[in-house]
Design a protein around this motif. Sequence first.
Motif, short mmCIF file in Angstrom:
data_model
loop_
_atom_site.label_atom_id
_atom_site.label_comp_id
_atom_site.label_asym_id
_atom_site.label_seq_id
_atom_site.Cartn_x
_atom_site.Cartn_y
_atom_site.Cartn_z
N UNK A 47 16.11 -6.19 23.15
CA UNK A 47 14.87 -6.31 22.40
C UNK A 47 14.48 -7.77 22.23
N UNK A 48 13.25 -8.00 21.81
CA UNK A 48 12.75 -9.35 21.53
C UNK A 48 12.96 -9.64 20.06
N UNK A 49 13.50 -10.82 19.78
CA UNK A 49 13.66 -11.27 18.40
C UNK A 49 13.07 -12.66 18.27
N UNK A 50 12.64 -12.97 17.05
CA UNK A 50 12.18 -14.33 16.76
C UNK A 50 13.32 -15.12 16.15
N UNK A 51 13.29 -16.43 16.32
CA UNK A 51 14.31 -17.30 15.74
C UNK A 51 13.66 -18.60 15.29
N UNK A 52 14.13 -19.11 14.18
CA UNK A 52 13.64 -20.37 13.64
C UNK A 52 14.32 -21.52 14.36
N UNK A 200 1.42 -17.08 12.63
CA UNK A 200 2.36 -16.84 13.72
C UNK A 200 1.98 -17.68 14.94
N UNK A 201 0.70 -17.72 15.26
CA UNK A 201 0.26 -18.53 16.39
C UNK A 201 0.54 -20.01 16.14
N UNK A 207 6.42 -24.76 18.13
CA UNK A 207 7.77 -24.57 18.62
C UNK A 207 8.77 -24.21 17.54
N UNK A 208 8.31 -24.04 16.30
CA UNK A 208 9.20 -23.66 15.21
C UNK A 208 9.67 -22.22 15.39
N UNK A 209 8.79 -21.36 15.88
CA UNK A 209 9.15 -19.97 16.18
C UNK A 209 9.47 -19.85 17.65
#
Length: 315
Positions: A47-52, A200-201, A207-209
């Motif tokens: 799956x796709x996950x977001x990361x800081x 979010x955009x 590049x933080x997300x």
Amino acid sequence: MESIDRRLVHALQIDGRAPFAKIAGVLGISEHTAARRYQRLKERGIRVRGALNRFRLGHHAWTLRLRCTPDAGPALAQALARRDDTFWVHLMSGGTEISCLQQVKNPDELLLDRLPRRLVDVSAHNVLRGFASPGTWRGLACLEPDEVAALRPEFEPEPPTELTPLDEALLGTLEVDGRAGYADLAATTRTSESTARRRVEHLRRTGVLELRLDADPSRFGFATQARLWMRVEPRSLAAVGVTLATHSEVYFAAATTGPANLVASVTCRSGGDLYRYLTERIGSLDGVRETETAPVLRTLKRVALSEGEAFPCHA
């Protein structure tokens, strides 16, 4: 894995939040098929996950190498995986060694003084420059160059700013599901859909997300993984790092401080392939004086809750 699923996985690696309609158009399938196939992939742990990416906020990236007694390894690795500032937590060498990445605002925040006493050895290495990251791993590549170009997101880069409470809430939700819809994000964070979309955009443009495909390489037939520590002549360090980034076996490579000044993570289909990679490809690189290899027994954490680009990576 079927060809259509491999193509879908590669598409998601390029842009984890690309609309299914866009992905379907590039892959030549229906939008319904793309969404259905992705749901099946999620059920299989892909799956796709977001990361800081804290580095974009001025934090420092470190790679930690911990040697411990066999009885301490699994519990310590699990404890490290639960921290929100660690990434790519590997249990290695039969359970007697752990490797992970940590991002901290100040070097004195490293968790070295909070580790248990059953450690045999601890070393911390500051990441100076990244050459390859999981998001650029070539082992998944199967799309044509024109398909890759059609999927690659184009953002006007923006300088990062301090995170707002809303940003932190959005990041928390995206860590669980990097493809969460804007309506769901708005409902979860109690804001408007337009505001959720805008923030979010912005986080992506700065590049933080980071959006990363969270998947065990063994799902794609790469059953053997290892961590490499290399001692490279300083004059050859950049060239070796750039070369490693072109290898399909490499999904992480970075220059670090310390006697082993280049660290890499590799994944191969078998132990025989790893042997050939070490002897033929690594062995042929000019400037590599010494290589130490530790086989990965288990990966307890990759992206976020389960890893993003946790280091300064430059093209």
